[in-house]
Write an enzyme that holds these catalytic residues in place. Structure first.
Site, mmCIF file in Angstrom:
data_model
loop_
_atom_site.group_PDB
_atom_site.id
_atom_site.type_symbol
_atom_site.label_atom_id
_atom_site.label_comp_id
_atom_site.label_asym_id
_atom_site.label_seq_id
_atom_site.Cartn_x
_atom_site.Cartn_y
_atom_site.Cartn_z
ATOM 1 C CB SER A 50 -8.875 26.791 -10.218
ATOM 2 O OG SER A 50 -9.138 27.055 -8.865
ATOM 3 C CG ASP A 73 -12.998 26.930 -0.830
ATOM 4 O OD1 ASP A 73 -12.919 26.139 0.128
ATOM 5 O OD2 ASP A 73 -12.167 26.971 -1.760
ATOM 6 C CG ASP A 90 -12.051 35.238 -9.680
ATOM 7 O OD1 ASP A 90 -12.287 35.646 -10.831
ATOM 8 O OD2 ASP A 90 -12.066 34.030 -9.359
ATOM 9 N NE ARG A 112 -10.932 28.636 0.959
ATOM 10 C CZ ARG A 112 -9.827 29.018 0.351
ATOM 11 N NH1 ARG A 112 -8.869 29.619 1.031
ATOM 12 N NH2 ARG A 112 -9.662 28.813 -0.935
HETATM 13 N N1 ARG Z 1 -12.034 20.617 -3.674
HETATM 14 C C1 ARG Z 1 -11.268 21.130 -2.578
HETATM 15 C C2 ARG Z 1 -12.157 21.521 -1.448
HETATM 16 O O1 ARG Z 1 -13.320 21.740 -1.639
HETATM 17 C C3 ARG Z 1 -10.370 22.269 -3.003
HETATM 18 C C4 ARG Z 1 -11.086 23.513 -3.404
HETATM 19 C C5 ARG Z 1 -10.210 24.605 -3.902
HETATM 20 N N2 ARG Z 1 -9.513 24.152 -5.051
HETATM 21 C C6 ARG Z 1 -8.990 24.886 -6.028
HETATM 22 N N3 ARG Z 1 -8.320 24.267 -6.913
HETATM 23 N N4 ARG Z 1 -9.153 26.163 -6.120
HETATM 24 O O2 ARG Z 1 -11.702 21.632 -0.341
#
Ligand code: ARG
Length: 390
Positions: free
Chosen positions: A174, A122, A14, A93
């Site tokens: 992911s 995110d 990405d 983040r």
């Molecule tokens: N659901 C989790 C959050 O919002 C993780 C998000 C990222 N997860 C991922 N598998 N890319 O904090």
């Protein structure tokens, strides 16, 4: 003035495609890679960014700051989103976004960009931080904006624009990885009626493969923060790395949940966070000993609220700051140690000790040396029940 953008770069498909996409919009692209302990090959990712056409790739080692200023305050707060998720991804983040803003200012860039989709949490966490730390700065979210709808289309775009990408085969899951935890979603996990397959295990052993012999670990705390393991001091980063390894070996720290995203959908995620599971349990065991009943009770509400603030991307906000102050004031008392047993996927408390304990054996005992004046109980109960007597 040259149009410059700082892009949060991971090295994956990405964000590699995003470099080209932003360049095609006429931007000079500066990549920013925040090292929060995700592992992987930073050097080759950096090379890739430059090869695609980024003018620069800045790598920031954020591990120490991540642990001391993001992870530990959350551990002290006892915050777990919906009672389960330790917020590992969510915590990284605001830190990365803030570092990007600093880089943007240093590089005289007028925009920032991230590679999040429009369905997740995110994007919110990145962008709220951008808005707070650099009000008015333009934000790009290429993955949300571009026309590439599938992974295959992205791969075609990459081939067409000669973007070097690591793997072209179908991505199974992911994954977001940092020192505090691993988040795994997508692929077969999208069916919540099925258990996670063995290939979702990344840092944690299955219970079946974990050693047949239990291992014990003692964690020492000072002001609510872990400082030593089995009496040996470690830096915050080392301490977590060590417990991740130890817990992972014993199959500790896996969690399977369906969670409520901020954007209104439910998603199924599997988490791995061995050090976190050990430390949350040890920390709570110690709090049971040293905090008074009403503080513990009030703090429970704060824990839940704190977890939501982190999950919702509201790290840099007044309420978060105020809750930190409350939590810190409860943690001065939290020193001592907890002993835990790690065995076949399970952590069990095997003891806790503190020089600051409110546990008084002479009051609690049913044996010799009891000093509890039981004659007081009757009057106490009479008054306690008074409002409810007709
Ligand atoms: N659901 C989790 C959050 O919002 C993780 C998000 C990222 N997860 C991922 N598998 N890319 O904090």
């Amino acid at each position: 003035m040259a149009k410059k953008v700082v892009l949060a770069y991971s090295g994956g498909l990405d964000t590699s495609v995003a470099i080209k996409w932003l360049m095609n919009k006429g931007y000079e692209v500066i990549c920013y890679m925040g090292d929060v302990g995700q592992g992987g090959d930073v050097i080759s990712a950096k090379k890739r960014a430059l090869k695609i056409g980024a003018s620069k790739c800045v790598v920031g080692d954020l591990k120490k700051e991540f642990v001391t200023d993001y992870v530990y305050p959350t551990l002290k707060a006892g915050a777990l989103y919906q009672g389960k998720y330790n917020l590992a991804t969510a915590l990284s983040r605001p830190l990365i976004a803030r570092a990007m803003v600093k880089t943007a200012k240093a590089e005289n860039a007028d925009c920032v960009a991230h590679g999040c989709t429009g369905k997740g949490n995110d994007q919110v966490r990145f962008e709220v931080t951008f808005h707070v730390k650099a009000p008015g700065m333009k934000v790009f979210a290429p993955v949300r904006e571009w026309e590439l709808k599938t992974r295959e289309q992205e791969i075609d775009y990459a081939k067409k624009h000669k973007i070097p990408i690591e793997q072209t085969k179908k991505k199974l899951y992911s994954v977001d990885h940092n020192i505090w935890g691993i988040s795994v979603e997508g692929g077969d996990l999208e069916d919540p009626s099925l258990g996670p397959k063995d290939d979702t295990y990344i840092s944690v052993s299955t219970a079946e493969k974990a050693p047949d012999k239990a291992e014990y670990v003692t964690v020492q705390f000072n002001k609510g923060v872990p400082v030593a393991i089995n009496g040996k001091k470690f830096t915050p980063v080392e301490l977590i790395q060590k417990l991740n390894k130890l817990g992972g070996k014993h199959g500790v720290g896996r969690m399977d949940m369906v969670e409520d995203r901020l954007v209104g959908i439910k998603s199924r995620e599997v988490y791995e966070a061995p050090a976190s599971e050990i430390l949350y349990m040890a920390h709570e065991a110690l709090e049971e000993l040293v905090l008074d009943r009403e503080t513990r009770r009030y703090k429970k509400g704060v824990s839940d609220r704190y977890s939501e603030i982190v999950y919702y991307g509201l790290w840099f906000t007044p309420l978060k700051k105020a809750l930190d102050a409350f939590v810190a004031s409860t943690q001065y008392e939290v020193f001592g140690e907890a002993k835990l047993k790690l065995y076949k996927g399970k952590v069990t408390i095997c003891g806790r000790k503190s020089g600051n304990s409110r546990y008084k054996k002479d009051l609690a005992t049913y044996g010799k040396g009891d000093v509890f004046d039981q004659s007081l109980a009757k009057g106490f109960i009479d008054l306690w029940a008074m409002p409810y007597r007709t």
